[in-house]
Scaffold this motif. Structure first.
Motif, PDB file in Angstrom:
ATOM      1  N   ASN A   2       0.788  -1.064   0.232  1.00 44.22           N
ATOM      2  CA  ASN A   2       0.257  -0.181   0.307  1.00 44.22           C
ATOM      3  C   ASN A   2       0.649   0.907   0.159  1.00 44.22           C
ATOM      4  OD1 ASN A   2      -2.076  -1.062   0.342  1.00 44.22           O
ATOM      5  ND2 ASN A   2      -2.066  -1.521   2.653  1.00 44.22           N
ATOM      6  N   LEU A   3       0.258   2.547  -0.705  1.00 42.76           N
ATOM      7  CA  LEU A   3       0.793   3.386  -0.135  1.00 42.76           C
ATOM      8  C   LEU A   3       0.170   4.678   0.663  1.00 42.76           C
ATOM      9  CD1 LEU A   3       2.459   6.746  -1.442  1.00 42.76           C
ATOM     10  CD2 LEU A   3       0.663   6.112  -3.222  1.00 42.76           C
ATOM     11  N   TYR A   4       1.113   4.909   1.217  1.00 44.78           N
ATOM     12  CA  TYR A   4       0.762   5.863   2.107  1.00 44.78           C
ATOM     13  C   TYR A   4       0.492   7.382   2.447  1.00 44.78           C
ATOM     14  CZ  TYR A   4      -0.408   2.049   4.904  1.00 44.78           C
ATOM     15  OH  TYR A   4      -0.978   0.363   5.141  1.00 44.78           O
ATOM     16  N   LEU A   5       0.135   8.412   1.983  1.00 44.72           N
ATOM     17  CA  LEU A   5       0.666   9.607   2.341  1.00 44.72           C
ATOM     18  C   LEU A   5       0.440  10.902   3.094  1.00 44.72           C
ATOM     19  CD1 LEU A   5      -0.948  10.065  -1.536  1.00 44.72           C
ATOM     20  CD2 LEU A   5       1.603   9.742  -0.940  1.00 44.72           C
ATOM     21  N   PHE A   6       0.755  11.503   3.750  1.00 43.13           N
ATOM     22  CA  PHE A   6       0.632  12.551   4.850  1.00 43.13           C
ATOM     23  C   PHE A   6       0.981  13.748   4.218  1.00 43.13           C
ATOM     24  CE2 PHE A   6       1.806   7.994   6.274  1.00 43.13           C
ATOM     25  CZ  PHE A   6       1.109   7.602   6.976  1.00 43.13           C
ATOM     26  N   ASP A   7       0.100  14.781   4.950  1.00 40.93           N
ATOM     27  CA  ASP A   7      -0.071  16.451   4.838  1.00 40.93           C
ATOM     28  C   ASP A   7       1.343  16.425   5.781  1.00 40.93           C
ATOM     29  OD1 ASP A   7      -0.531  19.187   5.138  1.00 40.93           O
ATOM     30  OD2 ASP A   7      -1.616  18.676   6.176  1.00 40.93           O
ATOM     31  N   PHE A   8       1.957  17.374   5.931  1.00 38.27           N
ATOM     32  CA  PHE A   8       2.442  17.544   6.971  1.00 38.27           C
ATOM     33  C   PHE A   8       2.135  18.777   7.919  1.00 38.27           C
ATOM     34  CE2 PHE A   8       6.496  19.858   8.654  1.00 38.27           C
ATOM     35  CZ  PHE A   8       6.987  19.333   9.110  1.00 38.27           C
ATOM     36  N   PHE A 158       0.724   3.244  -8.004  1.00 35.08           N
ATOM     37  CA  PHE A 158      -0.069   3.163  -6.994  1.00 35.08           C
ATOM     38  C   PHE A 158      -1.714   3.188  -7.498  1.00 35.08           C
ATOM     39  CE2 PHE A 158       3.459   2.374  -3.934  1.00 35.08           C
ATOM     40  CZ  PHE A 158       3.197   0.695  -3.072  1.00 35.08           C
ATOM     41  N   ALA A 159      -1.998   2.406  -7.742  1.00 36.74           N
ATOM     42  CA  ALA A 159      -3.370   2.333  -7.000  1.00 36.74           C
ATOM     43  C   ALA A 159      -4.625   3.399  -6.758  1.00 36.74           C
ATOM     44  CB  ALA A 159      -4.041   1.177  -7.756  1.00 36.74           C
ATOM     45  N   ALA A 160      -5.039   4.192  -6.739  1.00 34.64           N
ATOM     46  CA  ALA A 160      -6.255   4.920  -5.933  1.00 34.64           C
ATOM     47  C   ALA A 160      -6.563   3.802  -4.956  1.00 34.64           C
ATOM     48  CB  ALA A 160      -6.945   5.321  -6.530  1.00 34.64           C
ATOM     49  N   ALA A 161      -6.822   2.751  -4.761  1.00 30.90           N
ATOM     50  CA  ALA A 161      -8.094   2.008  -3.912  1.00 30.90           C
ATOM     51  C   ALA A 161      -6.401   1.465  -2.526  1.00 30.90           C
ATOM     52  CB  ALA A 161      -7.984   0.798  -4.439  1.00 30.90           C
ATOM     53  N   ASP A 162      -5.539   1.700  -2.746  1.00 30.41           N
ATOM     54  CA  ASP A 162      -4.857   0.913  -2.660  1.00 30.41           C
ATOM     55  C   ASP A 162      -3.543   2.119  -1.811  1.00 30.41           C
ATOM     56  OD1 ASP A 162      -4.802  -1.743  -2.969  1.00 30.41           O
ATOM     57  OD2 ASP A 162      -3.449  -1.098  -4.849  1.00 30.41           O
ATOM     58  N   THR A 163      -4.269   3.239  -1.476  1.00 24.97           N
ATOM     59  CA  THR A 163      -3.731   4.228  -1.400  1.00 24.97           C
ATOM     60  C   THR A 163      -4.409   4.946  -0.271  1.00 24.97           C
ATOM     61  OG1 THR A 163      -2.750   4.576  -3.513  1.00 24.97           O
ATOM     62  CG2 THR A 163      -2.630   6.591  -1.961  1.00 24.97           C
ATOM     63  N   PHE A 164      -4.202   5.228   0.536  1.00 32.05           N
ATOM     64  CA  PHE A 164      -4.037   6.179   2.018  1.00 32.05           C
ATOM     65  C   PHE A 164      -3.347   7.339   2.190  1.00 32.05           C
ATOM     66  CE2 PHE A 164      -3.734   7.328   6.567  1.00 32.05           C
ATOM     67  CZ  PHE A 164      -5.217   7.033   7.080  1.00 32.05           C
ATOM     68  N   MET A 196      -5.590   3.896   9.632  1.00 31.47           N
ATOM     69  CA  MET A 196      -4.745   3.183   9.569  1.00 31.47           C
ATOM     70  C   MET A 196      -5.083   1.831   9.398  1.00 31.47           C
ATOM     71  SD  MET A 196      -1.509   5.593   9.888  1.00 31.47           S
ATOM     72  CE  MET A 196      -0.443   4.366   9.654  1.00 31.47           C
ATOM     73  N   ALA A 197      -5.139   1.565  10.846  1.00 36.09           N
ATOM     74  CA  ALA A 197      -5.933  -0.160  10.963  1.00 36.09           C
ATOM     75  C   ALA A 197      -6.836  -0.547   9.835  1.00 36.09           C
ATOM     76  CB  ALA A 197      -6.238   0.027  12.533  1.00 36.09           C
ATOM     77  N   ALA A 198      -7.476   0.326  10.179  1.00 34.10           N
ATOM     78  CA  ALA A 198      -8.628  -0.372   8.772  1.00 34.10           C
ATOM     79  C   ALA A 198      -8.673  -0.721   8.048  1.00 34.10           C
ATOM     80  CB  ALA A 198     -10.330   0.758   8.893  1.00 34.10           C
ATOM     81  N   PHE A 199      -7.623   0.420   7.029  1.00 32.88           N
ATOM     82  CA  PHE A 199      -7.379   1.100   6.067  1.00 32.88           C
ATOM     83  C   PHE A 199      -6.436  -0.661   5.543  1.00 32.88           C
ATOM     84  CE2 PHE A 199      -4.205   1.357   2.529  1.00 32.88           C
ATOM     85  CZ  PHE A 199      -4.378   2.227   1.767  1.00 32.88           C
ATOM     86  N   ALA A 200      -5.386  -1.194   6.684  1.00 35.61           N
ATOM     87  CA  ALA A 200      -4.197  -1.848   6.274  1.00 35.61           C
ATOM     88  C   ALA A 200      -5.572  -2.882   6.889  1.00 35.61           C
ATOM     89  CB  ALA A 200      -3.511  -2.060   7.927  1.00 35.61           C
ATOM     90  N   GLU A 201      -6.705  -3.149   7.524  1.00 34.32           N
ATOM     91  CA  GLU A 201      -7.222  -4.567   7.323  1.00 34.32           C
ATOM     92  C   GLU A 201      -8.145  -4.685   6.477  1.00 34.32           C
ATOM     93  OE1 GLU A 201      -7.161  -6.956   9.773  1.00 34.32           O
ATOM     94  OE2 GLU A 201      -5.755  -5.622  11.417  1.00 34.32           O
ATOM     95  N   ARG A 202      -9.245  -4.143   5.318  1.00 31.46           N
ATOM     96  CA  ARG A 202      -9.717  -3.545   4.316  1.00 31.46           C
ATOM     97  C   ARG A 202      -9.254  -5.220   3.433  1.00 31.46           C
ATOM     98  NH1 ARG A 202      -5.733  -1.986   2.043  1.00 31.46           N
ATOM     99  NH2 ARG A 202      -5.823  -1.313  -0.388  1.00 31.46           N
ATOM    100  N   THR A 203      -8.515  -5.718   3.122  1.00 35.56           N
ATOM    101  CA  THR A 203      -8.269  -7.254   2.417  1.00 35.56           C
ATOM    102  C   THR A 203      -7.303  -7.993   3.118  1.00 35.56           C
ATOM    103  OG1 THR A 203      -5.461  -6.230   1.694  1.00 35.56           O
ATOM    104  CG2 THR A 203      -6.666  -5.473   0.050  1.00 35.56           C
TER     105      THR A 203
END
Length: 204
Positions: A2-8, A158-164, A196-203
């Motif tokens: 997965n890809l994780y993007l964070f604002d600063f 990465f695909a949008a579906a695999d990005t947080f 983040m936990a919900a995103f990581a658990e989705r698959t």
């Protein structure tokens, strides 16, 4: 993966513009009112964030020209900027956890001096994300424009579906969601951890 993007700003580090403006005034010899009205209120910072002055030197030259004050060095700009920043420990810890789960990157609306000074401003974050630092001045477009997020996905493949994506701005969150990214509106560290936990658990 997965890809994780964070604002600063206001997501990984608290940011208070009012704490840097007096230092800019002291260094440049220009009043806070003139600095704020001639540069920020007049839209120059937004233009810089969109890449109009793509290097720190170009930005600092234009800043001096527009405001009529002494030209700042990058070190002076960074020192003043750092006065406005306070680390959010739990958020930085979340980036560290994300780095163990996939690819992590910053995604921030900021001008060229920020991009060039970031290793000095936030060495802790840079140690986690490495060269994965997407700053709007380099992307040529600001969040919440969907194009900014499309360019981020293209950069990392990465695909949008695999990005947080996490950001304190709801407008930016909605921009990310418009192209299918799992975007979280940051208001607390606990909320970020849960999202983040919900995103990581989705698959799983």
């Amino acid at each position: 993966m997965n890809l994780y993007l964070f604002d600063f700003d206001k997501t990984l580090y608290q940011y208070d513009f009012r704490r840097r403006l007096p230092e800019f005034a002291r260094l440049t010899g220009v009043s806070q009112y003139r600095l704020a009205s001639s540069w920020w209120a007049a839209g120059y910072e937004r233009r810089a964030e969109s890449g109009e002055w793509p290097t720190a030197d170009e930005y600092l030259d234009e800043f001096a020209r527009v405001t009529g004050g002494r030209r700042l060095s990058l070190d002076e700009w960074a020192d003043a900027r750092s006065l406005a920043m306070t680390r959010i420990d739990g958020s930085v810890a979340a980036v560290a956890r994300a780095a163990s789960l996939g690819t992590v990157s910053l995604m921030s609306n900021n001008p060229a001096p920020f991009a060039e000074a970031l290793p000095r401003l936030a060495p802790d974050v840079c140690a986690l994300v490495g060269d994965n630092r997407l700053v709007s001045c380099q992307l040529g477009v600001r969040k919440p424009d969907p194009l900014a997020f499309e360019r981020a996905l293209d950069r990392y493949g990465f695909a949008a579906a695999d990005t947080f994506f996490a950001d304190d701005s709801l407008e930016n969150v909605l921009g990310a969601r418009s192209i299918g990214i799992h975007a979280h509106h940051f208001t607390s560290v606990d909320g970020l951890d849960a999202a983040m936990a919900a995103f990581a658990e989705r698959t799983r």
